[in-house]
Design an enzyme around this catalytic site. Sequence first.
Site, PDB file in Angstrom:
ATOM      1  N   HIS A   2       0.850  -1.204   0.000  1.00 59.26           N
ATOM      2  CA  HIS A   2       0.000   0.000   0.000  1.00 59.26           C
ATOM      3  C   HIS A   2       0.890   1.259   0.000  1.00 59.26           C
ATOM      4  O   HIS A   2       0.857   2.062   0.936  1.00 59.26           O
ATOM      5  CB  HIS A   2      -0.860  -0.080   1.263  1.00 59.26           C
ATOM      6  CG  HIS A   2      -2.017   0.860   1.373  1.00 59.26           C
ATOM      7  ND1 HIS A   2      -1.902   2.223   1.255  1.00 59.26           N
ATOM      8  CD2 HIS A   2      -3.324   0.616   1.611  1.00 59.26           C
ATOM      9  CE1 HIS A   2      -3.100   2.779   1.437  1.00 59.26           C
ATOM     10  NE2 HIS A   2      -3.974   1.824   1.648  1.00 59.26           N
TER      11      HIS A   2
ATOM     12  N   GLU B 159      -0.787   1.376  -5.357  1.00 57.03           N
ATOM     13  CA  GLU B 159      -0.541   0.139  -4.616  1.00 57.03           C
ATOM     14  C   GLU B 159      -0.517  -1.063  -5.560  1.00 57.03           C
ATOM     15  O   GLU B 159      -1.411  -1.216  -6.388  1.00 57.03           O
ATOM     16  CB  GLU B 159      -1.652  -0.041  -3.574  1.00 57.03           C
ATOM     17  CG  GLU B 159      -1.857   1.213  -2.722  1.00 57.03           C
ATOM     18  CD  GLU B 159      -3.165   1.198  -1.935  1.00 57.03           C
ATOM     19  OE1 GLU B 159      -3.653   0.103  -1.598  1.00 57.03           O
ATOM     20  OE2 GLU B 159      -3.712   2.281  -1.664  1.00 57.03           O
TER      21      GLU B 159
HETATM   22  O1  TA6 Z   1      -6.090   1.485  -0.449  1.00 53.70           O
HETATM   23  C1  TA6 Z   1      -7.115   2.385  -0.309  1.00 53.70           C
HETATM   24  C2  TA6 Z   1      -7.810   2.144   1.007  1.00 53.70           C
HETATM   25  O2  TA6 Z   1      -8.306   0.826   1.079  1.00 53.70           O
HETATM   26  C3  TA6 Z   1      -8.903   3.194   1.167  1.00 53.70           C
HETATM   27  O3  TA6 Z   1     -10.198   2.690   1.045  1.00 53.70           O
HETATM   28  C4  TA6 Z   1      -8.578   3.918   2.454  1.00 53.70           C
HETATM   29  O4  TA6 Z   1      -9.439   3.773   3.464  1.00 53.70           O
HETATM   30  C5  TA6 Z   1      -7.132   3.514   2.700  1.00 53.70           C
HETATM   31  O5  TA6 Z   1      -6.908   2.294   2.104  1.00 53.70           O
HETATM   32  C6  TA6 Z   1      -6.536   3.633   4.075  1.00 53.70           C
HETATM   33  O6  TA6 Z   1      -6.910   2.614   4.929  1.00 53.70           O
HETATM   34  P1  TA6 Z   1      -6.462   2.649   6.441  1.00 53.70           P
HETATM   35  O7  TA6 Z   1      -7.021   1.393   7.048  1.00 53.70           O
HETATM   36  O8  TA6 Z   1      -4.975   2.668   6.446  1.00 53.70           O
HETATM   37  O9  TA6 Z   1      -7.037   3.890   7.040  1.00 53.70           O
END
Ligand code: TA6
Length: 321
Positions: free
Chosen positions: A187, A290
């Site tokens: 990510h 990602e």
């Molecule tokens: O990768 C995108 C995502 O899944 C979004 O939907 C957003 O919420 C982000 O990740 C961050 O997630 P987190 O759990 O780190 O707040």
Amino acid sequence: MKPAAASKRSVVRGQVKENEMTQDDSKFLRELPGVELTEQHGLPAVRVTSKTAAGLVYLQGAHVALWQPAGQEPVIWMSENAVYAPGKALRGGVPICFPWFGAHPEHQEFPAHGFARTSAFQYRGARLGAAKRIQLEFALESDEQTRAWFPHAFTATLRVAFGRSLGLEFTVSNLDSEPFSFEEALHSYFAVADVTRTQLSGLEGARYVDKVREQGVFTEGPRTLTFVAETDRIYDSAGKCTIDDHAGQRTIGIEKENSAATVVWNPWRERASQMPDMGAAGWQGMLCVESANVGKTRVTLSPGQSHRLLVEVSVAPRKAG
Ligand code: TA6
């Protein structure tokens, strides 16, 4: 994909283009010049300082929090408001989402994006690879705690190579007697000088699920992406992406192997204001691109099989135009 009976080293989803991390058989050493086991913000971490780059990886989550090639601003974005505490996900860097992405499909109370990013990895050592990149290896093995969330025997290994380019290799091995499936994403939060003046190329014509538009399925147009509002999309895309950071006068290239999905995320102003660890202006300086296998591209491993996700990140001055 070939069923069962494969050797421990077999790798699913076709041929992996070998890179120096996968080809290198040399051992990871407990000590190597330029590599230091340290503590940062109260968490154990490994720091790399070499002529070509500086890097930092927290053992919690094998979380890459810094990659700064010589002569560059950091390429990986880390929030100034990140909360550093055991078991708390860090905002920024390269969180490893595994073995599920987003909320758990049945158990909403399980940790979002899986447990890997908040689990303590073992540091296995460092070695000097090709192009003088310093490679580190971290591993997470299934135990009683992980079995409560994911009832399978596995190992998950992250290798990171710090140099003029950044290499990431995330390998999951099935040590169980049954097949299992999982989702995964590196990510990565990339640092941009101003996301409103940033373009992303490589996703033209790709189908995507838009989380901001009720999970609707759309097809990207022929132009490079620009960013004008909250963006949260999962693209069917196995190819290279390039971030064109106009204000920062540089481009960031993201190449990958064995990843069939690319997630693009920026929370934008309003959603970011509900995320205390993002900081008021943080969203403007980051873009998540990602490398993933999620949803219909989740991975299934037979006993003894491994899956390897490879990412190579490069940075270059922006060409005028
Ligand atoms: O990768 C995108 C995502 O899944 C979004 O939907 C957003 O919420 C982000 O990740 C961050 O997630 P987190 O759990 O780190 O707040």
